[in-house]
Motif scaffolding. Structure first.
Motif, PDB file in Angstrom:
ATOM      1  N   GLU A  87       0.845  -1.212   0.000  1.00  0.00           N
ATOM      2  CA  GLU A  87       0.000   0.000   0.000  1.00  0.00           C
ATOM      3  C   GLU A  87       0.874   1.253   0.000  1.00  0.00           C
ATOM      4  N   ARG A  88       1.980   1.208   0.717  1.00  0.00           N
ATOM      5  CA  ARG A  88       2.900   2.345   0.755  1.00  0.00           C
ATOM      6  C   ARG A  88       3.537   2.549  -0.620  1.00  0.00           C
ATOM      7  N   LYS A  90       2.229   1.818  -3.465  1.00  0.00           N
ATOM      8  CA  LYS A  90       1.202   2.411  -4.324  1.00  0.00           C
ATOM      9  C   LYS A  90       1.053   3.901  -4.061  1.00  0.00           C
ATOM     10  N   GLU A  91       1.061   4.287  -2.793  1.00  0.00           N
ATOM     11  CA  GLU A  91       0.911   5.697  -2.435  1.00  0.00           C
ATOM     12  C   GLU A  91       2.100   6.525  -2.924  1.00  0.00           C
ATOM     13  N   LYS A 118      -3.133 -10.558  -1.988  1.00  0.00           N
ATOM     14  CA  LYS A 118      -3.403  -9.175  -1.584  1.00  0.00           C
ATOM     15  C   LYS A 118      -2.309  -8.238  -2.069  1.00  0.00           C
ATOM     16  N   ARG A 119      -1.068  -8.594  -1.824  1.00  0.00           N
ATOM     17  CA  ARG A 119       0.050  -7.724  -2.227  1.00  0.00           C
ATOM     18  C   ARG A 119       0.105  -7.571  -3.747  1.00  0.00           C
ATOM     19  N   VAL A 122      -2.552  -5.115  -4.978  1.00  0.00           N
ATOM     20  CA  VAL A 122      -2.202  -3.714  -4.720  1.00  0.00           C
ATOM     21  C   VAL A 122      -1.142  -3.239  -5.712  1.00  0.00           C
ATOM     22  N   SER A 125      -2.497  -2.691  -9.187  1.00  0.00           N
ATOM     23  CA  SER A 125      -3.319  -1.484  -9.331  1.00  0.00           C
ATOM     24  C   SER A 125      -2.519  -0.198  -9.143  1.00  0.00           C
ATOM     25  N   SER A 126      -1.224  -0.340  -8.857  1.00  0.00           N
ATOM     26  CA  SER A 126      -0.384   0.834  -8.610  1.00  0.00           C
ATOM     27  C   SER A 126       0.128   1.400  -9.928  1.00  0.00           C
TER      28      SER A 126
END
Length: 298
Positions: A87-88, A90-91, A118-119, A122, A125-126
């Motif tokens: 998630e980081r 991706k951000e 899950k990973r 993410v 989608s990044s």
């Protein structure tokens, strides 16, 4: 010995690295694996810390600022294992693309053993452009090919990034060939030696020569000859003198004051009295270089 192209073209991420145009984002020191050859220092490994070109960063929003100071055209996201904090990743990718545009190239690294549904979702989608898979045995790919297929389906460029381990050449080549349907290149790194992994490397029977392991380049050549995808060998010299050196030069060019002179090696000449160092009146010329957050007299 410089970067060696054995077969095929150079990956986009490598092109920019060789120009010093990539900022290195150490996005976390977290990784559940304990690879004997891992060179990451004790001050980082296992710790959830962030560095950009060795500059410690506390807030994600500050990352683009440091990247801009280096005049970078792209970023390499490393660790630890970045997928652990997907998630980081991706951000940060979103932040960089918003700040510098879609042409700003981002690649990341992850060990295939650390990928899960899950990973992978993410990362898929990044806005990461290129994913480099660390793999050293074909058994590691068993049941995980679906993650590579999912990443490739989103249009991301996939490659492999492996260490050149003497004695493990065939095993590593078989691992790369096992994921060949999903990747378009492999980058084979001369094996780094550091204070952290030196004892483990010697326990494996390796001999340390300078900052690398003796025989690693020869091992890399053997691996390259056995794989079915375009292959490149990245030497320790390439990393130390080309990638890092040119990045320091670009940073110095961006940060230099009007009365400072940047030399080709990234060091900066200045006069302690504020005169231009090449002025005939300059009497106390000094040299400095910026390493991460430190400015060092040389």
């Amino acid at each position: 010995m410089n970067n060696i192209t054995v077969r095929g073209g150079v990956a986009k991420g490598c092109e920019l690295c060789l120009l010093g145009a990539k900022s290195v984002i150490f996005i976390t020191g977290l990784c559940p694996l304990s690879c004997f050859y891992c060179p990451v220092g004790d001050d980082r490994f296992g710790k959830d810390v962030i560095y950009v070109n060795d500059v410690p960063v506390q807030r994600l929003e500050d990352i683009p600022k440091v990247v801009a100071e280096y005049g970078s055209d792209g970023a390499a996201i490393t660790g630890g294992d970045p997928s652990v904090v997907a998630e980081r990743v991706k951000e940060v990718a979103d932040l960089l693309k918003r700040e510098f545009g879609d042409d700003f190239h981002i690649h990341m690294y992850t060990h295939i053993l650390n990928l899960n549904s899950k990973r992978t979702g993410v990362i898929a989608s990044s806005r990461v452009d290129e994913v480099r898979i660390h793999i050293t045995a074909k058994e590691q790919a068993a049941g995980r090919e679906k993650y590579l297929k999912a990443l490739a389906a989103t249009g991301k460029v996939l490659g492999a990034e492996v260490p050149a381990l003497p004695g493990f050449e065939r095993q590593i080549a078989e691992a790369i060939n096992a994921i060949a349907p999903y990747i378009s290149f492999v980058n084979i790194n001369e094996l780094d030696a550091s204070e952290t992994n030196a004892e483990r490397l010697r326990a494996m029977g390796y001999r340390i020569q300078g900052l690398n392991v003796a025989g690693s380049i020869e091992a890399a050549r053997k691996i390259a000859e056995m794989v079915s995808v375009p292959a490149h060998i990245c030497t320790g010299r390439t990393k130390d003198t080309v990638q890092i050196g040119t990045r320091l030069f670009r940073h110095a060019m961006v940060a230099a004051k009007p009365n400072e002179y940047v030399q080709d090696d990234g060091t900066v000449m200045y006069d302690s009295e504020g005169l231009h160092p090449r002025s005939p009146r300059a009497r106390n010329v000094r040299l400095k270089i910026r390493l991460g957050s430190r400015e060092v007299e040389v």
